[in-house]
Design an enzyme around this catalytic site. Structure first.
Site, PDB file in Angstrom:
ATOM      1  N   GLY A   1       1.064  -0.913   0.173  1.00 15.30           N
ATOM      2  CA  GLY A   1      -0.247   0.312  -0.273  1.00 15.30           C
ATOM      3  C   GLY A   1       0.709   1.728   0.190  1.00 15.30           C
ATOM      4  N   GLY A   2       0.125   2.421   0.536  1.00 20.02           N
ATOM      5  CA  GLY A   2       1.198   3.518   0.220  1.00 20.02           C
ATOM      6  C   GLY A   2       1.455   4.280  -1.282  1.00 20.02           C
TER       7      GLY A   2
ATOM      8  N   GLY B   1       5.591   4.125  -8.714  1.00 18.94           N
ATOM      9  CA  GLY B   1       6.205   2.706  -9.124  1.00 18.94           C
ATOM     10  C   GLY B   1       5.103   1.913  -9.087  1.00 18.94           C
ATOM     11  N   HIS B   2       4.418   1.340  -7.925  1.00 21.18           N
ATOM     12  CA  HIS B   2       3.074   0.806  -8.030  1.00 21.18           C
ATOM     13  C   HIS B   2       2.938   0.641  -9.230  1.00 21.18           C
ATOM     14  CE1 HIS B   2       4.087   1.790  -4.017  1.00 21.18           C
ATOM     15  NE2 HIS B   2       4.368   0.208  -3.958  1.00 21.18           N
TER      16      HIS B   2
ATOM     17  N   GLN C   1      12.003  -3.414 -10.415  1.00 20.64           N
ATOM     18  CA  GLN C   1      13.940  -3.559  -9.774  1.00 20.64           C
ATOM     19  C   GLN C   1      14.111  -2.352  -9.172  1.00 20.64           C
ATOM     20  OE1 GLN C   1      16.023  -5.326 -11.665  1.00 20.64           O
ATOM     21  NE2 GLN C   1      16.983  -4.657 -10.072  1.00 20.64           N
TER      22      GLN C   1
ATOM     23  N   ASP D   1      13.379  -2.770  -5.675  1.00 18.13           N
ATOM     24  CA  ASP D   1      13.988  -3.292  -5.268  1.00 18.13           C
ATOM     25  C   ASP D   1      15.118  -5.083  -5.630  1.00 18.13           C
ATOM     26  OD1 ASP D   1      11.252  -2.500  -4.229  1.00 18.13           O
ATOM     27  OD2 ASP D   1      12.241  -2.757  -1.939  1.00 18.13           O
TER      28      ASP D   1
HETATM   29  N1  LIG Z   1      10.228   3.450  -7.143  1.00 11.03           N
HETATM   30  C1  LIG Z   1       9.868   2.164  -7.674  1.00 11.03           C
HETATM   31  N2  LIG Z   1      10.095   2.274  -9.274  1.00 11.03           N
HETATM   32  C2  LIG Z   1       9.384   0.688  -9.929  1.00 11.03           C
HETATM   33  N3  LIG Z   1       8.502  -0.928  -8.458  1.00 11.03           N
HETATM   34  C3  LIG Z   1       8.881  -0.119  -7.093  1.00 11.03           C
HETATM   35  C4  LIG Z   1       9.294   1.481  -6.722  1.00 11.03           C
HETATM   36  N4  LIG Z   1       8.865   1.143  -5.243  1.00 11.03           N
HETATM   37  C5  LIG Z   1       7.906   0.274  -4.898  1.00 11.03           C
HETATM   38  N5  LIG Z   1       8.063  -0.999  -6.508  1.00 11.03           N
HETATM   39  C6  LIG Z   1       7.640  -1.874  -5.713  1.00 11.03           C
HETATM   40  O1  LIG Z   1       6.242  -2.157  -5.670  1.00 11.03           O
HETATM   41  C7  LIG Z   1       6.006  -3.353  -5.363  1.00 11.03           C
HETATM   42  C8  LIG Z   1       5.126  -2.594  -3.419  1.00 11.03           C
HETATM   43  O2  LIG Z   1       6.689  -2.577  -3.069  1.00 11.03           O
HETATM   44  P1  LIG Z   1       6.042  -1.900  -1.503  1.00 11.03           P
HETATM   45  O3  LIG Z   1       4.642  -1.269  -1.069  1.00 11.03           O
HETATM   46  O4  LIG Z   1       7.478  -1.980  -0.940  1.00 11.03           O
HETATM   47  O5  LIG Z   1       6.051   0.076  -1.812  1.00 11.03           O
HETATM   48  P2  LIG Z   1       7.615   0.492  -1.394  1.00 11.03           P
HETATM   49  O6  LIG Z   1       7.327   1.937  -2.053  1.00 11.03           O
HETATM   50  O7  LIG Z   1       9.331  -0.781  -1.935  1.00 11.03           O
HETATM   51  O8  LIG Z   1       8.092   0.596   0.165  1.00 11.03           O
HETATM   52  P3  LIG Z   1       9.049   0.763   0.759  1.00 11.03           P
HETATM   53  O9  LIG Z   1       9.289   2.349   1.626  1.00 11.03           O
HETATM   54  O10 LIG Z   1       8.234  -0.175   0.883  1.00 11.03           O
HETATM   55  O11 LIG Z   1      10.522   0.375  -0.221  1.00 11.03           O
HETATM   56  C9  LIG Z   1       7.375  -3.841  -4.723  1.00 11.03           C
HETATM   57  O12 LIG Z   1       7.685  -5.068  -5.786  1.00 11.03           O
HETATM   58  C10 LIG Z   1       8.457  -2.594  -5.449  1.00 11.03           C
HETATM   59  O13 LIG Z   1       9.621  -2.995  -6.050  1.00 11.03           O
HETATM   60  C1  LIG Z   2       6.389  -7.982  -1.448  1.00 10.92           C
HETATM   61  C2  LIG Z   2       5.918  -7.411  -1.105  1.00 10.92           C
HETATM   62  C3  LIG Z   2       4.371  -6.426  -1.074  1.00 10.92           C
HETATM   63  C4  LIG Z   2       5.811  -8.743   0.028  1.00 10.92           C
HETATM   64  O1  LIG Z   2       5.093  -7.848   1.075  1.00 10.92           O
HETATM   65  C5  LIG Z   2       6.906  -6.379  -0.397  1.00 10.92           C
HETATM   66  O2  LIG Z   2       8.448  -6.773   0.485  1.00 10.92           O
HETATM   67  C6  LIG Z   2       6.382  -4.671  -1.388  1.00 10.92           C
HETATM   68  O3  LIG Z   2       5.874  -4.356  -1.161  1.00 10.92           O
HETATM   69  O4  LIG Z   2       7.946  -5.297  -1.709  1.00 10.92           O
HETATM   70  N1  BAL Z   3       9.443  -2.912  -0.665  1.00 14.76           N
HETATM   71  C1  BAL Z   3      10.110  -3.083   0.745  1.00 14.76           C
HETATM   72  C2  BAL Z   3       9.006  -3.659   1.649  1.00 14.76           C
HETATM   73  C3  BAL Z   3       9.666  -3.682   2.799  1.00 14.76           C
HETATM   74  O1  BAL Z   3      10.570  -2.988   3.060  1.00 14.76           O
HETATM   75  O2  BAL Z   3       9.970  -3.889   3.673  1.00 14.76           O
END
Ligand SMILES: Nc1ncnc2c1ncn2[C@@H]1O[C@H](COP(=O)(O)OP(=O)(O)OP(=O)(O)O)[C@@H](O)[C@H]1O
Ligand SMILES: CC(C)(CO)[C@@H](O)C(=O)[O-]
Ligand code: BAL
Length: 537
Positions: A49-50, A54-55, A173, A175
């Site tokens: 969420g949030g 990117g999502h 990518q 992560d």
């Molecule tokens: N800037 C981005 N570009 C592409 N994919 C992203 C980006 N940010 C997050 N994702 C992808 O979205 C999916 C969900 O990630 P998550 O919900 O943890 O969001 P996040 O932005 O990574 O939050 P966090 O602050 O936990 O890193 C994951 O597969 C993550 O790699």
């Molecule tokens: C893949 C995932 C949704 C699993 O909780 C989390 O690690 C994230 O948001 O990248």
């Molecule tokens: N995409 C990141 C997930 C975590 O930091 O838990």
């Protein structure tokens, strides 16, 4: 769009969806083109969420490639240590729902920890069955600073995969370590799921978008862009020929040190699939960084690839893609990847084995185990040489029988999956020119050059009429040809799976009134200009 919060509701929805024969938005004409697999393809985008852009880039990709798109929103307690930000993590379900609705998502699955069967505890305290990735993949990089994190990720993703049973799952990518671990999990536990890696989406400053960016002050956010600037400094010396670890890491360190309140946890160079530490980049490397700004932990990475460039040429039927692609490959000294001949070769093998065209399981067995080899021919007039399981089928795949059956074979999901996998393995070395419908959007989304080759319907009808005349085929009126071409365009662009799409970063070339050599020269000079800037050729 539906919001489902229990496993029972999700299971009921998926059962209904998979039993539906027709997709509501498609008429019978297109459905005939789609196999049962395409009609029920499910794409899953796991998130916490949030949601941000990117999502949304992952959701958009899933929307393009699947009949059903499910976004999971679950802040997974198993992947947070007691001293981390589980309670503070952004929870914005209302806004997330609006964003998903606008993006055409079918279902948001947003269970509680209880509904997911995971207590609100860290992985160390949890009393649930856990999935433990190979230690070599989870002890380095972020694993060295987040004990148990990747066990928590692997456990919850495994549960999501079992609950949703998607055909494709989308990960960022950004992560990079997580992405590699999920790909390994799918391979080791035999999940029949295609993992689609999506490029990192960034702020204008270069800072990778992340839900945790909300924790940063405006000043910190501006300063945090130094992470990507450091990675870019390393990328620049990589492109000038530097391959060794120490110099690449030093380049990042030097840049990041310019911002005193960025506290680096690690800067590492690893092989992107195995995550093994690299002394120097061979084919590909992932340069990764993690740092803290105050209480906010940020990560980023870039892929350093030594491969030769890939040129992807997409466009509607009859735009001259294959002829142009061969000539471009010849002029640039690259290999022409004749994707069409690969489907023809599989069709030939199916016919050789007397397999009925509707026996998709037997065809899947054949397609996933066959070995295809393409040998480029120096003479542009003669076709690329095609081998399948050691047999030279260059002539055999051009027969009327194969031609009449190839589209039925190419429409089968298992065949596409097997051949795209083979094409992408060839793509690792690069140096390819490939043409088709979704080369720049799906097969090689990171191609250095993307061309969308098109022409007006009337121009393509005129060309096809000329071809028929040269082949002494019976005359067909221009009006009929224009109707056929317009219908083909509509089918190709409205397909739910791998539709004809112009990649956002593709250069469009309208070829009305241009000869094949004029189009070829246009593309070659565009590539040479681009490659001279990056010394890729
Ligand atoms: N800037 C981005 N570009 C592409 N994919 C992203 C980006 N940010 C997050 N994702 C992808 O979205 C999916 C969900 O990630 P998550 O919900 O943890 O969001 P996040 O932005 O990574 O939050 P966090 O602050 O936990 O890193 C994951 O597969 C993550 O790699
Ligand atoms: C893949 C995932 C949704 C699993 O909780 C989390 O690690 C994230 O948001 O990248
Ligand atoms: N995409 C990141 C997930 C975590 O930091 O838990």
């Amino acid at each position: 769009m539906r919001l489902l919060t229990t496993v029972a509701a999700l299971s009921c929805y998926l059962t209904q969806r998979r039993s539906e024969k027709n997709c509501a938005v498609l008429d019978d004409v297109v459905l005939d083109e789609m196999t049962s697999w395409e009609r029920t393809a499910v794409g899953l985008v796991p998130t916490m969420g949030g949601l941000h852009a990117g999502h949304l880039s992952l959701i958009q990709r899933a929307r393009q490639e699947n009949s059903t798109v499910i976004v999971s929103i679950f802040v997974n307690p198993l992947q947070f240590s007691p001293n981390e930000d589980f309670n503070r993590y952004p929870r914005t379900l209302e806004l997330d729902m609006q964003l998903c609705e606008q993006a055409g998502v079918d279902v948001i699955f947003a269970p509680t920890p209880e509904a997911m069967g995971v207590p609100q505890k860290s992985i160390q305290e949890a009393k649930v069955t856990q999935v433990i990735p190979p230690s070599a993949m989870i002890t380095g990089l972020c694993g060295g600073f987040r004990q148990g994190h990747f066990q928590g990720v692997a456990t919850i993703v495994t549960k999501l995969f079992n609950l949703v049973q998607p055909d494709r799952a989308y990960f960022g990518q950004k992560d990079g370590q997580q992405l590699a671990i999920i790909k390994r999990l799918v391979a080791d536990l035999n999940f029949p799921i295609e993992i689609v890696a999506c490029p990192t989406v960034r702020e204008a400053s270069g800072l990778a978008l992340s839900s945790r960016n909300q924790y940063l002050t405006a000043t910190q956010k501006q300063q945090a862009a130094v992470l990507y600037r450091g990675l870019q400094k390393a990328e620049a010396i990589f492109k000038s020929g530097v391959r060794n670890r120490s110099q690449l890491i030093a380049a990042v360190q030097q840049e990041v040190a310019m911002v005193s309140n960025v506290l680096v946890e690690y800067i590492e160079l690893v092989e992107p699939t195995t995550l093994m530490s690299l002394v120097k980049v061979q084919e590909e490397g992932m340069l990764a960084i993690a740092a803290r700004m105050g209480s906010t932990r940020l990560i980023d990475n870039i892929l350093l690839s030594d491969r030769l460039p890939i040129i992807a040429i997409d466009g509607p039927a009859g735009a001259g893609k294959s002829t142009v692609a061969r000539q471009v490959a010849n002029k640039l000294g690259l290999v022409y990847l004749d994707t069409g001949s690969m489907y023809r070769a599989v069709t030939w093998l199916v016919l050789q084995n007397d397999i009925p065209l509707d026996d998709e399981c037997a065809i899947a067995e054949l397609a996933s185990s066959c070995e295809i080899k393409l040998t480029p021919s120096q003479n542009l007039q003669s076709p690329v040489q095609v081998w399948i399981n050691g047999s030279d089928v260059t002539q055999e795949i051009r027969t009327i029988e194969v031609t009449s059956k190839v589209s039925a074979i190419a429409a089968q999901g298992a065949v596409r999956k097997a051949l795209v996998k083979q094409q992408q393995s060839w793509g690792k070395r690069g140096g390819l020119v490939a043409e088709g419908r979704d080369i720049g959007t799906h097969v090689f989304p990171d191609a250095e050059v993307k061309i969308f080759l098109t022409a007006s319907v009337s121009e393509r009808a005129r060309r096809r009429q000329q071809d028929f005349k040269k082949q002494n085929q019976p005359e067909v009126s221009l009006e009929q040809l224009e109707r056929d071409i317009a219908e083909r365009d509509w089918k190709d662009s409205t397909r739910k799976v791998s539709p004809l799409q112009k990649a956002a970063d593709a250069m469009e070339i309208q070829t009305d009134g241009l000869s094949i050599s004029e189009v070829t020269d246009k593309i070659v000079s565009y590539c040479q200009q681009l490659f001279s800037q990056t010394s890729s050729l």
